[in-house]
Design a protein around this motif. Structure first.
Motif, PDB file in Angstrom:
ATOM      1  N   PRO A 181       0.817  -1.234   0.000  1.00 13.07           N
ATOM      2  CA  PRO A 181       0.000   0.000   0.000  1.00 13.07           C
ATOM      3  C   PRO A 181       0.840   1.268   0.000  1.00 13.07           C
ATOM      4  O   PRO A 181       0.486   2.256  -0.662  1.00 13.07           O
ATOM      5  N   LEU A 182       1.970   1.252   0.728  1.00 15.02           N
ATOM      6  CA  LEU A 182       2.859   2.418   0.724  1.00 15.02           C
ATOM      7  C   LEU A 182       3.493   2.622  -0.647  1.00 15.02           C
ATOM      8  O   LEU A 182       3.607   3.750  -1.135  1.00 15.02           O
ATOM      9  N   VAL A 183       3.921   1.537  -1.270  1.00 16.96           N
ATOM     10  CA  VAL A 183       4.519   1.627  -2.601  1.00 16.96           C
ATOM     11  C   VAL A 183       3.515   2.207  -3.586  1.00 16.96           C
ATOM     12  O   VAL A 183       3.831   3.109  -4.376  1.00 16.96           O
ATOM     13  N   LYS A 184       2.302   1.684  -3.538  1.00 17.32           N
ATOM     14  CA  LYS A 184       1.244   2.151  -4.440  1.00 17.32           C
ATOM     15  C   LYS A 184       0.952   3.639  -4.235  1.00 17.32           C
ATOM     16  O   LYS A 184       0.825   4.406  -5.200  1.00 17.32           O
ATOM     17  N   ALA A 185       0.878   4.055  -2.975  1.00 14.00           N
ATOM     18  CA  ALA A 185       0.592   5.463  -2.677  1.00 14.00           C
ATOM     19  C   ALA A 185       1.739   6.376  -3.097  1.00 14.00           C
ATOM     20  O   ALA A 185       1.523   7.449  -3.675  1.00 14.00           O
ATOM     21  N   ASP A 186       2.969   5.954  -2.841  1.00 14.27           N
ATOM     22  CA  ASP A 186       4.133   6.786  -3.195  1.00 14.27           C
ATOM     23  C   ASP A 186       4.258   6.974  -4.702  1.00 14.27           C
ATOM     24  O   ASP A 186       4.674   8.036  -5.171  1.00 14.27           O
ATOM     25  N   LEU A 187       3.915   5.946  -5.463  1.00 17.93           N
ATOM     26  CA  LEU A 187       4.030   6.036  -6.914  1.00 17.93           C
ATOM     27  C   LEU A 187       2.799   6.669  -7.554  1.00 17.93           C
ATOM     28  O   LEU A 187       2.848   7.066  -8.721  1.00 17.93           O
ATOM     29  N   GLY A 188       1.693   6.734  -6.801  1.00 16.32           N
ATOM     30  CA  GLY A 188       0.467   7.275  -7.363  1.00 16.32           C
ATOM     31  C   GLY A 188      -0.083   6.447  -8.497  1.00 16.32           C
ATOM     32  O   GLY A 188      -0.707   6.969  -9.422  1.00 16.32           O
ATOM     33  N   THR A 189       0.122   5.129  -8.433  1.00 18.55           N
ATOM     34  CA  THR A 189      -0.333   4.249  -9.504  1.00 18.55           C
ATOM     35  C   THR A 189      -1.630   3.552  -9.123  1.00 18.55           C
ATOM     36  O   THR A 189      -2.086   3.618  -7.971  1.00 18.55           O
ATOM     37  N   THR A 190      -2.218   2.869 -10.088  1.00 21.64           N
ATOM     38  CA  THR A 190      -3.443   2.117  -9.851  1.00 21.64           C
ATOM     39  C   THR A 190      -3.093   0.688  -9.415  1.00 21.64           C
ATOM     40  O   THR A 190      -1.938   0.251  -9.504  1.00 21.64           O
ATOM     41  N   THR A 191      -4.114  -0.042  -8.973  1.00 20.90           N
ATOM     42  CA  THR A 191      -3.903  -1.438  -8.612  1.00 20.90           C
ATOM     43  C   THR A 191      -3.428  -2.238  -9.816  1.00 20.90           C
ATOM     44  O   THR A 191      -2.546  -3.097  -9.705  1.00 20.90           O
ATOM     45  N   ALA A 192      -4.016  -1.935 -10.985  1.00 22.12           N
ATOM     46  CA  ALA A 192      -3.606  -2.640 -12.206  1.00 22.12           C
ATOM     47  C   ALA A 192      -2.158  -2.336 -12.553  1.00 22.12           C
ATOM     48  O   ALA A 192      -1.392  -3.226 -12.948  1.00 22.12           O
ATOM     49  N   GLY A 193      -1.757  -1.069 -12.394  1.00 23.09           N
ATOM     50  CA  GLY A 193      -0.369  -0.703 -12.678  1.00 23.09           C
ATOM     51  C   GLY A 193       0.601  -1.371 -11.735  1.00 23.09           C
ATOM     52  O   GLY A 193       1.685  -1.827 -12.142  1.00 23.09           O
TER      53      GLY A 193
END
Length: 371
Positions: A22-34
């Motif tokens: 979740p932190l990685v996803k938030a830091d990158l601002g990407t979607t779940t698919a990305g």
């Protein structure tokens, strides 16, 4: 002890990784698919690295393990520096390469240590991985609650991995030439490696499905509370560890009875877990699956390591069996689309059939032309 520490440190990262996503996803601002697309880079890097490590590490197992462990730690540090999903994918290729190399080098080193010491080591070393995964996931969640960021957490994990690499200097093992002739030098050896690796891969398909889908099954299909659902993978991992340590304590237990126990308990356990009408019975099924299937992969690797001075069998079995992790998510997703998640997971019990077939065939009298 150094091999146990390396395996445990390896498990610390993979146990923490799910809690860090979740932190990685938030830091990158990407979607779940990305994020999911970037995560596919791990097996893309791991599979060729596993095949190559088996050839390069012959006679220098400890050195190969130390290099791959240090490389793995550096890859962990690099995760915190990425700023785009593409950059994450590139770093995860490195993680896949170093993790795959670590996997094979560790198994080769354990195999050589078994041959040189006469001690059984695969079960206790491999038992360290699930214990570390169980401990690392909630510890990482607690660290996040305390406000520790992604970069700081990765630095701590990388330090743990690096420290484990330093302990390898204590291994009483030196690089040296490998025998020119060995039992694994013909076509039959590759057939045996494919057989053992295929059986191990079937067990890993079930294992990966429990890790990824057990909580979803309990929450969405058994309407279990979140806290209770989250105990399912932990119960599996704890019993997987207990199964490995139990087999280690029974040196007279051969591979054939282990096939039978794994076939009945692993296949029956996953079916029970998938179709049980109440959550607690599903959790009991997952626990039974872990207890029965846990010792199989280490036992097969130990079998492959017997007389395998060049590491051909061990590296081949490690690489082939890893396909189970790669195939499992796509397989369960496809079956779920067709029959729903409970029946999809129940059908995974069929992957225990090769264990039952192997038990039956090893009980048959050896005839001419069949070994």
């Amino acid at each position: 002890m150094p091999l146990i520490l390396v395996c445990a440190a390896w498990g610390v990262f993979w146990g923490s990784w799910s809690a860090l996503l979740p932190l990685v996803k938030a830091d990158l601002g990407t979607t779940t698919a990305g994020l999911g697309l970037a995560l596919t880079a791990v097996p893309l890097g791991a599979i060729p690295a596993m095949a190559l490590t088996g050839r390069l590490a012959r006679g220098r197992e400890r050195t190969a393990l130390a290099i791959s462990t240090v490389g793995f730690a550096l890859g962990i540090l690099a995760i915190g520096t990425v700023e785009t999903p593409f950059g994450l994918g590139v770093v995860l290729v490195v993680i896949g390469v170093t993790s795959g190399a670590l996997d094979v080098a560790l198994n080769l080193t354990i195999g050589r240590a078994e041959r040189e010491s006469g001690r059984r080591l695969f079960q206790p070393v491999h038992a360290a991985f699930p214990v570390a995964v169980i401990a690392a996931a909630p510890a990482t969640g607690f660290a996040r609650e305390l406000g520790l960021g992604l970069q700081q957490t990765l630095v701590v994990i990388a330090a743990i991995v690096l420290l484990s690499a330093l302990t390898l200097a204590r291994l009483p093992m030196r690089d040296g030439p490998v025998p020119a002739v060995e039992r694994t030098g013909d076509g039959r050896a590759w057939q045996a490696a494919l057989l053992l690796g295929g059986i191990a891969g079937c067990a890993l398909i079930i294992e990966n499905s429990v890790e990824q889908w057990s909580v979803v099954l309990l929450e969405d299909h058994r309407h279990a509370p979140v806290l209770l659902s989250s105990t399912a993978p932990a119960a599996y991992m704890l019993c997987l560890t207990a199964g490995r340590l139990a087999v280690q304590a029974m040196p007279r237990l051969g591979l054939r009875p282990l096939y039978l126990l794994s076939f009945v308990g692993g296949g029956g356990g996953i079916v029970l877990a998938a179709l049980a009408p109440v959550p607690w019975l599903s959790i009991a099924g997952f626990a039974l699956t872990g207890l029965a299937l846990g010792p199989v992969v280490p036992a097969l690797l130990s079998k492959a390591a017997e007389g395998d001075h060049r590491g051909t069998m061990v590296s081949a079995v490690s690489t082939v069996s890893y396909a189970g992790f790669v195939v499992s998510p796509l397989l369960v997703a496809g079956l779920t689309t067709a029959v729903g998640l409970p029946y999809a997971m129940a059908l995974l019990g069929l992957f225990a059939l090769p264990l039952g077939i192997r038990w039956f065939r090893e009980g048959m009298p050896v005839s001419k032309g069949r070994t």
